[in-house]
Motif scaffolding. Sequence first.
Motif, PDB file in Angstrom:
ATOM      1  N   VAL A 121       8.298   8.604   3.601  1.00  0.00           N
ATOM      2  CA  VAL A 121       8.653   7.187   3.710  1.00  0.00           C
ATOM      3  C   VAL A 121       9.483   6.772   2.501  1.00  0.00           C
ATOM      4  O   VAL A 121       9.105   7.018   1.353  1.00  0.00           O
ATOM      5  N   ARG A 122      10.599   6.131   2.772  1.00  0.00           N
ATOM      6  CA  ARG A 122      11.408   5.505   1.716  1.00  0.00           C
ATOM      7  C   ARG A 122      10.992   4.035   1.713  1.00  0.00           C
ATOM      8  O   ARG A 122      11.207   3.332   2.693  1.00  0.00           O
ATOM      9  N   GLU A 135       0.829  -1.201   0.000  1.00  0.00           N
ATOM     10  CA  GLU A 135       0.000   0.000   0.000  1.00  0.00           C
ATOM     11  C   GLU A 135       0.872   1.264   0.000  1.00  0.00           C
ATOM     12  O   GLU A 135       0.586   2.221  -0.732  1.00  0.00           O
ATOM     13  N   LEU A 136       1.946   1.252   0.774  1.00  0.00           N
ATOM     14  CA  LEU A 136       2.853   2.401   0.801  1.00  0.00           C
ATOM     15  C   LEU A 136       3.554   2.577  -0.548  1.00  0.00           C
ATOM     16  O   LEU A 136       3.707   3.699  -1.036  1.00  0.00           O
ATOM     17  N   GLY A 185      -1.238  14.464   6.853  1.00  0.00           N
ATOM     18  CA  GLY A 185      -1.317  15.441   5.783  1.00  0.00           C
ATOM     19  C   GLY A 185      -0.112  15.494   4.863  1.00  0.00           C
ATOM     20  O   GLY A 185      -0.117  16.235   3.883  1.00  0.00           O
ATOM     21  N   HIS A 186       0.923  14.726   5.135  1.00  0.00           N
ATOM     22  CA  HIS A 186       2.112  14.712   4.283  1.00  0.00           C
ATOM     23  C   HIS A 186       1.946  13.683   3.162  1.00  0.00           C
ATOM     24  O   HIS A 186       1.269  12.679   3.322  1.00  0.00           O
ATOM     25  N   THR A 232       3.741   6.069  -5.651  1.00  0.00           N
ATOM     26  CA  THR A 232       3.578   6.284  -7.099  1.00  0.00           C
ATOM     27  C   THR A 232       2.370   7.167  -7.417  1.00  0.00           C
ATOM     28  O   THR A 232       2.368   7.860  -8.428  1.00  0.00           O
ATOM     29  N   ARG A 233       1.360   7.164  -6.538  1.00  0.00           N
ATOM     30  CA  ARG A 233       0.161   7.981  -6.763  1.00  0.00           C
ATOM     31  C   ARG A 233       0.271   9.362  -6.113  1.00  0.00           C
ATOM     32  O   ARG A 233      -0.665  10.146  -6.199  1.00  0.00           O
ATOM     33  N   ALA A 234       1.371   9.632  -5.431  1.00  0.00           N
ATOM     34  CA  ALA A 234       1.554  10.898  -4.688  1.00  0.00           C
ATOM     35  C   ALA A 234       0.438  11.086  -3.665  1.00  0.00           C
ATOM     36  O   ALA A 234      -0.071  12.195  -3.467  1.00  0.00           O
ATOM     37  N   ALA A 235       0.050   9.993  -3.005  1.00  0.00           N
ATOM     38  CA  ALA A 235      -1.046  10.013  -2.039  1.00  0.00           C
ATOM     39  C   ALA A 235      -0.592  10.585  -0.691  1.00  0.00           C
ATOM     40  O   ALA A 235       0.592  10.588  -0.356  1.00  0.00           O
ATOM     41  N   ILE A 236      -1.576  11.024   0.068  1.00  0.00           N
ATOM     42  CA  ILE A 236      -1.344  11.540   1.421  1.00  0.00           C
ATOM     43  C   ILE A 236      -1.189  10.355   2.376  1.00  0.00           C
ATOM     44  O   ILE A 236      -1.753   9.279   2.163  1.00  0.00           O
TER      45      ILE A 236
END
Length: 168
Positions: A69-70, A33-34, A62-63, A39-43
């Motif tokens: 996260v790497r 999921e992360l 909110g980030h 790849t989706r630039a999700a919050i």
Amino acid sequence: MHALIAAPYEDEHLLLRADSPRAVKIPARRCMELRQAVTRAAITPAWLADTARTAWDLNLTGHRVSTVVRVRHPGRFRHSRGTWEINLGCDYDCEHCYLGEKRFEGLTRPRKKHLLRVMRDAGVAWLEITGGEPLVDPDFPSAYRYAHRLGMVVKLLSPAHGCGTSPP
């Protein structure tokens, strides 16, 4: 730079923070999921924000996941820990030392970066940098930062800081 590292560890996955000895196990599906969120630039998802707050008192709400996260891919050989003698030189004269003449030798900067990529690809998530005296190596600061950018938690083993400590 990222605050957390999501890394495979044997048959599990972990969330790690570079300045903390604490790791949090997460299911493989959460790591996937992360990876997709990056790849989706999700919050940051709520479960990650809650986990970071509980484990490290870290506010990720909110980030974008990609900024905090790497996400590491499984290593080819699934090694999770590595130790690297960055050089053979030392400016101390300890009686118990095995280095002998203590010549200041080591790899070139490009070869050091290559070696760090090889360790990442092998799956190293925890890297201990030692020497000789690693702090006298002119490439130590850039090697330390590069290893962190590659998604490794780095520990320093130095006579200057007492064996097995993290840099200030």
